[in-house]
Design a protein around this motif. Structure first.
Motif, short mmCIF file in Angstrom:
data_model
loop_
_atom_site.label_atom_id
_atom_site.label_comp_id
_atom_site.label_asym_id
_atom_site.label_seq_id
_atom_site.Cartn_x
_atom_site.Cartn_y
_atom_site.Cartn_z
N GLU A 1 3.29 -7.37 -7.90
CA GLU A 1 4.27 -6.44 -8.47
C GLU A 1 3.61 -5.39 -9.34
OE1 GLU A 1 7.04 -8.81 -10.59
OE2 GLU A 1 7.93 -9.74 -8.80
N VAL A 2 2.39 -5.69 -9.82
CA VAL A 2 1.72 -4.81 -10.77
C VAL A 2 0.51 -4.11 -10.16
CG1 VAL A 2 0.63 -4.66 -13.04
CG2 VAL A 2 2.44 -6.35 -12.64
N ALA A 3 -0.33 -4.86 -9.42
CA ALA A 3 -1.61 -4.35 -8.94
C ALA A 3 -1.50 -3.61 -7.61
CB ALA A 3 -2.60 -5.50 -8.81
N ASN B 1 1.59 -6.04 2.71
CA ASN B 1 0.54 -5.05 3.01
C ASN B 1 -0.49 -4.93 1.90
OD1 ASN B 1 1.75 -4.36 5.49
ND2 ASN B 1 3.13 -2.91 4.47
N HIS B 2 -0.19 -5.54 0.76
CA HIS B 2 -1.09 -5.43 -0.39
C HIS B 2 -1.80 -6.74 -0.70
CE1 HIS B 2 0.55 -1.44 -1.30
NE2 HIS B 2 1.75 -1.96 -1.02
N VAL C 1 -4.09 -7.53 -4.04
CA VAL C 1 -4.53 -8.85 -4.47
C VAL C 1 -5.34 -9.48 -3.34
CG1 VAL C 1 -3.85 -11.19 -5.13
CG2 VAL C 1 -2.58 -9.23 -6.02
N ILE C 2 -6.55 -9.92 -3.68
CA ILE C 2 -7.40 -10.66 -2.74
C ILE C 2 -7.38 -12.11 -3.19
CG2 ILE C 2 -9.71 -10.92 -1.75
CD1 ILE C 2 -10.20 -7.96 -2.57
N ALA C 3 -6.78 -12.98 -2.40
CA ALA C 3 -6.61 -14.38 -2.77
C ALA C 3 -7.58 -15.25 -1.98
CB ALA C 3 -5.17 -14.82 -2.51
N VAL C 4 -8.37 -16.05 -2.69
CA VAL C 4 -9.32 -16.96 -2.05
C VAL C 4 -8.76 -18.38 -2.14
CG1 VAL C 4 -11.69 -17.82 -2.00
CG2 VAL C 4 -11.24 -15.48 -2.74
N VAL D 1 5.23 -14.04 1.61
CA VAL D 1 5.24 -12.57 1.52
C VAL D 1 5.61 -11.91 2.84
CG1 VAL D 1 3.52 -12.62 -0.32
CG2 VAL D 1 2.77 -12.37 2.05
N GLN D 2 5.75 -12.70 3.90
CA GLN D 2 6.03 -12.14 5.21
C GLN D 2 7.34 -11.33 5.19
OE1 GLN D 2 6.43 -15.09 8.29
NE2 GLN D 2 5.96 -13.64 9.93
N GLY D 3 7.26 -10.13 5.75
CA GLY D 3 8.45 -9.28 5.83
C GLY D 3 8.78 -8.54 4.55
N THR D 4 7.93 -8.66 3.53
CA THR D 4 8.16 -7.94 2.27
C THR D 4 7.13 -6.82 2.14
OG1 THR D 4 6.62 -9.23 0.89
CG2 THR D 4 8.83 -10.14 1.25
N PRO D 5 7.43 -5.80 1.33
CA PRO D 5 6.45 -4.72 1.11
C PRO D 5 5.13 -5.25 0.54
CG PRO D 5 8.62 -4.10 0.28
CD PRO D 5 8.70 -5.55 0.62
N GLN D 6 5.17 -6.40 -0.13
CA GLN D 6 3.98 -6.96 -0.75
C GLN D 6 2.95 -7.42 0.28
OE1 GLN D 6 5.73 -10.06 -3.16
NE2 GLN D 6 5.85 -8.73 -4.96
#
Length: 312
Positions: free
Chosen positions: A70-72, A99-100, A75-78, A92-97
């Motif tokens: 929501e802020v950055a 793609n980030h 996000v790269i999640a390991v 996050v599938q189907g949300t604007p998030q």
């Protein structure tokens, strides 16, 4: 946010059934941070910008991840556990998030980390030290890391001279970074609760870094903190310490001159030289547990100037 496993653990031990049918393992350090106020506080204290790329270690089911998104900018999640990867993707599938978010499945200690501005992590206790120094060796330097550690480990990171928890970890970390304690997190904020409380720490790499060899620095600090409450005079009188310094001196001279250095009975001279350096700097009767960063820097410079090295 969940403590992610660094290595595979035996199946069937310390299982905990969670929503969606996912089983979590205490033995792998898997704990859900269930308090949304703590999650929000961590995001706020990370000081994120809309242009930031955030590295998150151990996203779990994504409680913290969605707040970071929501802020950055990205996000790269390991994440090691493939079940968590699928859960995070579904979330996050189907949300604007979607793609980030970039997910890297693997062991963070064995993964080559990409560029990031800020790291946010809730890590398994068993990888606290190697992960901290992996991050501090990452290039280019990141702006800050906001990490949840076991409380005692966090207190060692921030400990100052004369503090009972002041140790080699404190000195080495504070050489490379500014470390501040941000937040205490009680074990009841997790599901299932771990055995100990946690703390959130902010780590800001020093830029520029002090102009010293970290191997040399760590070699000196390791010697000093093996007996941190003894005087430096007592430490550097020890036979094994004198022998170590003598071996390093010969190795350095051999490398510089391209020839072997004969053992001319100089161990006695080496011991006298070490004690002379300590006496000249007024460190002979001081104890490692009370030395500051500047003290160690001064001491290392004095030793190196006299040809004394702590890594060959």
């Amino acid at each position: 946010m969940r403590k992610a496993a660094a290595t595979a653990a035996g199946s069937g031990k310390q299982r905990f059934q969670f929503q969606g049918g996912i089983q979590f393992y205490k033995s792998r350090g898997q704990h859900i941070l269930k308090n949304p106020l703590v999650v929000q506080s961590i995001v706020q204290k990370a000081g994120l910008k809309s242009t930031d790329i955030v590295l998150e270690i151990g996203p779990g089911t994504g409680n913290l991840t969605v707040k970071l998104l929501e802020v950055a900018k990205k996000v790269i999640a390991v994440e090691l556990d493939p079940r968590m990867v699928l859960e995070l993707q579904r979330r996050v599938q189907g949300t604007p998030q979607a793609n980030h978010l970039q997910i890297i499945q693997g062991d963070v200690l064995k993964t080559e980390l990409p560029y990031f501005d800020v790291c946010v992590a809730n890590i398994p206790y068993q990888i606290s030290s190697p992960l901290t120094f992996k991050l501090l060796s990452h290039r280019p330097l990141f702006r800050a890391a906001v990490i949840m550690f076991q409380k005692e480990f966090a207190m060692r990171l921030v400990a100052k001279p004369a503090d009972p928890l002041y140790c080699r970890l404190s000195v080495n970390t504070q050489l490379l970074a500014r470390v501040d304690h941000l937040l205490k997190v009680g074990k009841n904020n997790f599901r299932p609760p771990p055995k100990v409380d946690s703390s959130v720490v902010r780590i800001e790499p020093r830029n520029p870094l002090p102009p010293v060899s970290f191997k040399e620095w760590d070699g000196l600090v390791r010697l000093c903190f093996n007996r941190k409450n003894k005087t430096l005079g007592s430490i550097f009188r020890q036979k094994n310490v004198v022998q170590l310094v003598e071996r390093n001196r010969k190795a350095v001279m051999a490398n510089e001159d391209g020839m072997d250095v004969d053992d001319d009975g100089s161990k006695c001279q080496t011991k006298e030289m070490l004690l002379e350096i300590l006496e000249k700097g007024k460190y002979l009767d001081k104890r490692s547990s009370k030395l500051t960063q500047d003290d160690f820097l001064t001491l290392l410079a004095s030793f190196n100037k006299a040809g004394v090295h702590f890594s060959s």
